[in-house]
Design a protein around this motif. Structure first.
Motif, PDB file in Angstrom:
ATOM      1  N   ASN A  58      -6.281   4.049   7.003  1.00 29.21           N
ATOM      2  CA  ASN A  58      -6.772   5.347   7.154  1.00 29.21           C
ATOM      3  C   ASN A  58      -5.739   6.357   6.579  1.00 29.21           C
ATOM      4  N   SER A  59      -4.583   6.268   6.857  1.00 31.77           N
ATOM      5  CA  SER A  59      -3.445   7.175   6.265  1.00 31.77           C
ATOM      6  C   SER A  59      -3.634   7.469   5.016  1.00 31.77           C
ATOM      7  N   ILE A  60      -3.789   6.259   4.259  1.00 30.84           N
ATOM      8  CA  ILE A  60      -3.950   6.218   2.757  1.00 30.84           C
ATOM      9  C   ILE A  60      -5.280   7.069   2.323  1.00 30.84           C
ATOM     10  N   GLU A  61      -6.205   6.692   3.021  1.00 29.63           N
ATOM     11  CA  GLU A  61      -7.262   7.305   2.720  1.00 29.63           C
ATOM     12  C   GLU A  61      -7.411   9.083   3.129  1.00 29.63           C
ATOM     13  N   ILE A  62      -6.539   9.364   4.147  1.00 29.31           N
ATOM     14  CA  ILE A  62      -6.446  10.791   4.477  1.00 29.31           C
ATOM     15  C   ILE A  62      -5.666  11.587   3.428  1.00 29.31           C
ATOM     16  N   ILE A  63      -4.584  10.729   2.900  1.00 29.72           N
ATOM     17  CA  ILE A  63      -3.878  11.391   1.810  1.00 29.72           C
ATOM     18  C   ILE A  63      -4.699  11.615   0.558  1.00 29.72           C
ATOM     19  N   ASN A  64      -5.568  10.649   0.307  1.00 33.55           N
ATOM     20  CA  ASN A  64      -6.657  10.737  -0.617  1.00 33.55           C
ATOM     21  C   ASN A  64      -7.490  11.991  -0.686  1.00 33.55           C
ATOM     22  N   ARG A  65      -7.740  12.180   0.714  1.00 34.72           N
ATOM     23  CA  ARG A  65      -8.768  13.472   0.864  1.00 34.72           C
ATOM     24  C   ARG A  65      -8.056  14.589   0.869  1.00 34.72           C
ATOM     25  N   GLY A  66      -6.653  14.871   0.652  1.00 37.68           N
ATOM     26  CA  GLY A  66      -5.749  15.796   0.406  1.00 37.68           C
ATOM     27  C   GLY A  66      -5.670  16.418   1.892  1.00 37.68           C
ATOM     28  N   ALA A  67      -5.497  15.876   2.980  1.00 42.54           N
ATOM     29  CA  ALA A  67      -5.444  16.296   4.120  1.00 42.54           C
ATOM     30  C   ALA A  67      -3.701  16.492   4.523  1.00 42.54           C
ATOM     31  N   PRO A  68      -3.129  17.575   5.140  1.00 41.03           N
ATOM     32  CA  PRO A  68      -1.648  17.648   5.236  1.00 41.03           C
ATOM     33  C   PRO A  68      -1.106  16.506   6.066  1.00 41.03           C
ATOM     34  N   LEU A  69      -0.840  15.324   5.580  1.00 40.80           N
ATOM     35  CA  LEU A  69       0.001  14.240   6.297  1.00 40.80           C
ATOM     36  C   LEU A  69       1.060  14.258   6.132  1.00 40.80           C
ATOM     37  N   ASP A  70       2.260  14.205   7.078  1.00 42.27           N
ATOM     38  CA  ASP A  70       3.450  14.260   7.092  1.00 42.27           C
ATOM     39  C   ASP A  70       4.158  12.924   7.322  1.00 42.27           C
ATOM     40  N   LEU A  71       3.835  12.236   8.338  1.00 42.68           N
ATOM     41  CA  LEU A  71       4.427  10.900   8.671  1.00 42.68           C
ATOM     42  C   LEU A  71       3.342   9.825   8.456  1.00 42.68           C
TER      43      LEU A  71
ATOM     44  N   GLN B 128       7.493  17.575  12.245  1.00 42.51           N
ATOM     45  CA  GLN B 128       6.704  16.867  11.458  1.00 42.51           C
ATOM     46  C   GLN B 128       5.416  16.423  12.573  1.00 42.51           C
ATOM     47  N   SER B 129       4.517  16.310  11.850  1.00 42.44           N
ATOM     48  CA  SER B 129       3.208  15.841  12.749  1.00 42.44           C
ATOM     49  C   SER B 129       2.863  14.384  12.299  1.00 42.44           C
ATOM     50  N   CYS B 130       2.122  13.583  13.198  1.00 40.28           N
ATOM     51  CA  CYS B 130       1.737  12.403  12.951  1.00 40.28           C
ATOM     52  C   CYS B 130       0.378  12.231  13.780  1.00 40.28           C
ATOM     53  N   VAL B 131      -0.377  11.714  13.182  1.00 45.40           N
ATOM     54  CA  VAL B 131      -1.721  11.135  13.966  1.00 45.40           C
ATOM     55  C   VAL B 131      -1.541   9.357  13.802  1.00 45.40           C
ATOM     56  N   LEU B 132      -1.346   8.623  14.924  1.00 46.52           N
ATOM     57  CA  LEU B 132      -1.300   7.229  14.645  1.00 46.52           C
ATOM     58  C   LEU B 132      -2.174   6.506  14.582  1.00 46.52           C
TER      59      LEU B 132
ATOM     60  N   ASN C  43      12.275  10.621   4.688  1.00 51.97           N
ATOM     61  CA  ASN C  43      12.152   9.435   5.302  1.00 51.97           C
ATOM     62  C   ASN C  43      10.710   9.851   5.945  1.00 51.97           C
ATOM     63  N   LEU C  44       9.570   8.968   5.721  1.00 48.26           N
ATOM     64  CA  LEU C  44       8.452   9.243   6.267  1.00 48.26           C
ATOM     65  C   LEU C  44       7.742   8.253   7.039  1.00 48.26           C
ATOM     66  N   MET C  45       7.934   7.218   7.016  1.00 45.05           N
ATOM     67  CA  MET C  45       7.413   5.970   7.740  1.00 45.05           C
ATOM     68  C   MET C  45       7.694   5.918   9.136  1.00 45.05           C
ATOM     69  N   TYR C  46       6.902   5.848   9.942  1.00 46.00           N
ATOM     70  CA  TYR C  46       6.977   5.857  11.444  1.00 46.00           C
ATOM     71  C   TYR C  46       6.264   4.716  11.672  1.00 46.00           C
ATOM     72  N   PHE C  47       7.398   3.655  12.531  1.00 45.64           N
ATOM     73  CA  PHE C  47       6.756   2.405  12.897  1.00 45.64           C
ATOM     74  C   PHE C  47       6.837   2.019  14.525  1.00 45.64           C
ATOM     75  N   GLU C  48       6.232   1.553  15.071  1.00 48.07           N
ATOM     76  CA  GLU C  48       6.180   1.062  16.427  1.00 48.07           C
ATOM     77  C   GLU C  48       6.175  -0.559  16.352  1.00 48.07           C
TER      78      GLU C  48
END
Lengths: 262, 465
Positions: free
Chosen positions: B231-244, B222-226, B284-289
């Motif tokens: 921003n992740s919600i907006e990325i999903i709304n724009r249709g980008a292939p977001l995994d985590l 899986q890929s992730c941009v931290l 499972n797709l949330m990634y926390f630090e």
């Protein structure tokens, strides 16, 4: 035996193109799971340079001797030594009691005071502070500049107390940034309008990565600072609200929480 | 507020709150000294540990450290507490709980059933009574498995995040670090980038780069941009292939506000991620630090020591069925964890406490150059954590993150875990490594295949000729 020789001849080295694309330590080769001795020693040398930059005391006499022709004040923070400085950022933000008592308003009131702190890289300040100040003070020669204040074991916010006590309109703090393995002598600069104790980081503008290994050149940083100083004077503020008008100039990013010792 | 007392010889030690007992019982670390919460002497620390040993576990359900009315993390902890799961240990003191955890009665199945009944403060309290070897011995009995395109946390396995950071997010530079890592068999947990430029278009560019590479080689990872959860919600709304979906989290409402988040925002992001349905073997797709010191640095620790408030972040994580969590243990600096000894202790505590709560905890085994730590300390911590069954580590080329300017583990260190301890990659990724002929039939990394490097490099037209 070496499973992955890292010293292949150039024709065979598939890493040559990739190495050109990144400063990251790729294509190091391996022996079993271990680093080849050469790569290990290179890493050690870079780590040692970074550690020395943090721990080596800054030679303030040499620094003072190389500064442009301005009065110099030498001060110390409330952190008595480097181990305390690293553990107690709050002490690095305050002057020692003796120096606080000795500080009086400058006459005439300066438009701008430069404060130079060792920070987390004495190497950065030893190398870059004097040549940068020479260039930038020439660009700001129409302003009333206060004394250059050199501070041992200082953090960014100590400039608030110093600038306030001198009655300065603005304070610019030059400080050694936390060293990385690639660059151990990077200098940061924080400009604060109306310095007084309690200013927030969001009320400053920051220029970072001032160094000569691919960072911001002295000339570029000096030009940016000169611009910021004039804008700050015109609008009576620094910080995020000034940054909004000049997107190329970053304010410190508290979310990252790394880099300069605020 | 109750007062807590302990007499040792001629001396009586008093603590005026449960939070002060917890803080004084914590093994010494610079962040608690900075906050003025550390034990005043070594003997005072032992006195606090003795008080803690005799406290009933139930006390932590009644004597909350941050008021329920003031803090949504406290409300989450109390409202989601599973009394049935807690029942088997409900009669125990903290000391008895430690004894039971170390006993053979506390086996893998019992610890799995127990997890929803353990609050952060209970985990923190018992950890303060444990030596490092206790933290290891109990943690290695706990299994937490999660899945998206690969499965994390299976026994005998260890997974890694390939972290190909670049100072300017240069696509060719990022790709170069990815290729190097894949040839070490790194990346079965994720390929995850900390972007230098943190905005939506920049993140989408990196996500698309990662997704292209992943699909071209049919990689079961899986890929992730931290980037920030908004921003992740907006990325999903724009249709980008977001995994985590990534986010830094902390253990109080106020500290989370400092990160610009609250629980509702995390729930919204979790739902958005789930709506994409991109997982193949799990969702499972949330990634926390997380990391000790985060709440104190935000001045939002409410008088709690840094280890206790850290464990409360695991309650936040647990609420969103995360794919992975990792503590960035040595990243925050020496004012919170001063040296290798403190970093090592904190890493073992964080791993143990999170696992006890049922959270899939891994570790960024790391340090900064102003900490009193070096790569030898990291060798020690990764070896100890591997023995503790830690299932996830971060790795960067040559241990040097050239964007964030700190040192983590190297790709070589992941290989060390495989070669020295026989820890294997996630099964889906292991099969892929064999298919790609990166490993042989025994799962050992082969001599590097120059054609594969050229092929992968060729995917990136931006690479310099």
């Amino acid at each position: 035996m070496t499973d992955h020789p890292s010293d292949d001849t150039p024709v065979q080295d598939p890493w040559a193109r990739l190495r050109a694309a990144t400063p990251a330590r790729i294509g190091l080769g391996r022996n079993g799971a271990g680093l080849p001795t050469g790569a290990l020693n290179t890493f050690r040398a870079d780590a040692a340079r970074a550690r020395d930059a943090v721990h080596a005391p800054l030679d303030f006499d040499a620094l003072a001797a190389g500064l442009p022709d301005l009065p110099v004040l030498r001060m110390a923070s409330a952190a008595p030594d480097r181990p305390t400085y690293l553990r107690r950022p709050d002490l690095g933000r305050r002057l020692s009691d003796a120096d606080r008592a000795a500080l009086a308003p400058a006459d005439p009131a300066p438009d701008l005071v430069f404060v130079v702190c060792d920070g987390l890289s004495s190497a950065a300040i030893a190398t870059h502070a004097a040549p940068f100040l020479k260039i930038v003070t020439e660009q700001l020669s129409d302003l009333t500049l206060g004394p250059v204040v050199l501070v041992r074991e200082g953090r960014v916010a100590i400039g608030d107390e110093i600038g306030g006590a001198l009655g300065a309109g603005m304070v610019a703090v030059l400080i050694g940034e936390r060293p990385g393995l690639t660059v151990a002598d990077s200098m940061g600069l924080y400009l604060t309008y109306g310095p007084r104790t309690g200013r927030q980081d969001s009320e400053r503008n920051c220029l970072s990565n001032i160094h000569t290994s691919g960072g911001q050149s002295y000339e570029t940083a000096a030009a940016k600072l000169a611009w910021l100083v004039r804008e700050a004077r015109a609008r009576g503020l620094t910080g995020t609200r000034l940054k909004e008008e000049a997107p190329a100039l970053a304010a410190p990013d508290p979310a990252k929480g790394i880099g300069a010792p605020d | 507020m109750p007062t807590y007392r302990q007499t040792l010889g001629q001396e009586t030690f008093r603590f005026d709150s449960l939070a002060r007992v917890m803080a004084a019982a914590s093994p010494l670390r610079s962040g608690d000294e900075l906050a003025g919460l550390a034990a005043e002497s070594e003997l005072a620390r032992v006195a606090a540990q003795m008080i803690l040993a005799d406290l009933p576990l139930r006390e932590f359900l009644e004597e909350v450290l941050v008021p329920y009315e003031e803090d949504e993390v406290t409300r989450l902890i109390i409202d989601s507490h599973d009394a049935a799961a807690f029942a088997p240990v409900a009669h125990m003191t903290v000391g008895q709980f430690r004894d039971w955890l170390l006993s053979n009665a506390a086996d893998t199945a019992a610890l799995k059933r127990l997890a929803p009944g353990i609050t952060p403060e209970m985990a923190a309290a018992v950890s303060k009574l444990m030596r490092n070897r206790d933290l290891i011995a109990v943690a290695r009995k706990i299994e937490v498995t999660t899945a998206f395109r690969s499965t994390m946390g299976l026994p005998g396995r260890v997974s890694s995040r390939l972290q190909p950071n670049h100072p300017t997010d240069d696509p060719a530079g990022v790709a170069a670090s990815i290729i190097d890592g894949l040839l070490f068999g790194v990346g079965d947990a994720m390929i995850g980038i900390n972007p230098a430029t943190d905005n939506v278009p920049a993140a989408i560019a990196l996500i698309e780069l990662l997704d292209d590479l992943r699909q071209s080689y049919e990689m079961p990872t899986q890929s992730c941009v931290l980037t920030h959860v908004t921003n992740s919600i907006e990325i999903i709304n724009r249709g980008a292939p977001l995994d985590l979906v990534f986010q830094s989290i902390a253990g109080t409402e106020a500290a989370n506000r400092g990160f610009g988040i609250d629980l509702a925002m995390l729930a919204e992001a979790h739902d958005a991620g789930r709506s994409l349905n991109r997982g193949t073997v799990g969702q499972n797709l949330m990634y926390f630090e997380t990391g000790q010191g985060a709440a104190l640095s935000a001045n939002a620790h409410h008088g709690m020591d840094e280890q206790t408030v850290e464990t409360r972040a695991y309650a936040v994580a647990r609420a969103f069925d995360p794919f992975l969590v990792n503590t960035v243990v040595g990243f925050i600096g020496p004012e919170y964890l001063y040296d290798g000894k403190q970093i090592t202790r904190a890493g073992l505590e964080d791993h143990f406490c999170a696992k006890l709560m049922g959270v899939p905890m891994g570790c960024d085994v790391c340090y900064t150059n102003h900490s009193n730590a070096d790569q030898d300390d990291m060798d020690g911590l990764v070896t100890l954590l591997s023995d503790a069954g830690c299932g996830f580590f971060i790795a960067v080329p040559g241990a040097d993150d050239v964007m964030l300017n700190y040192q983590s583990l190297s790709y070589h260190d992941v290989l060390y875990l495989r070669e020295s301890f026989g820890r294997r990659a996630a099964p889906e990724f292991e099969a892929w490594l064999e298919k790609m002929q990166i490993v042989d039939a025994q799962g050992r990394i082969r001599a590097e295949d120059h054609r594969l490097i050229q092929s992968m490099a060729g995917r990136r037209a931006a690479l310099p000729a």
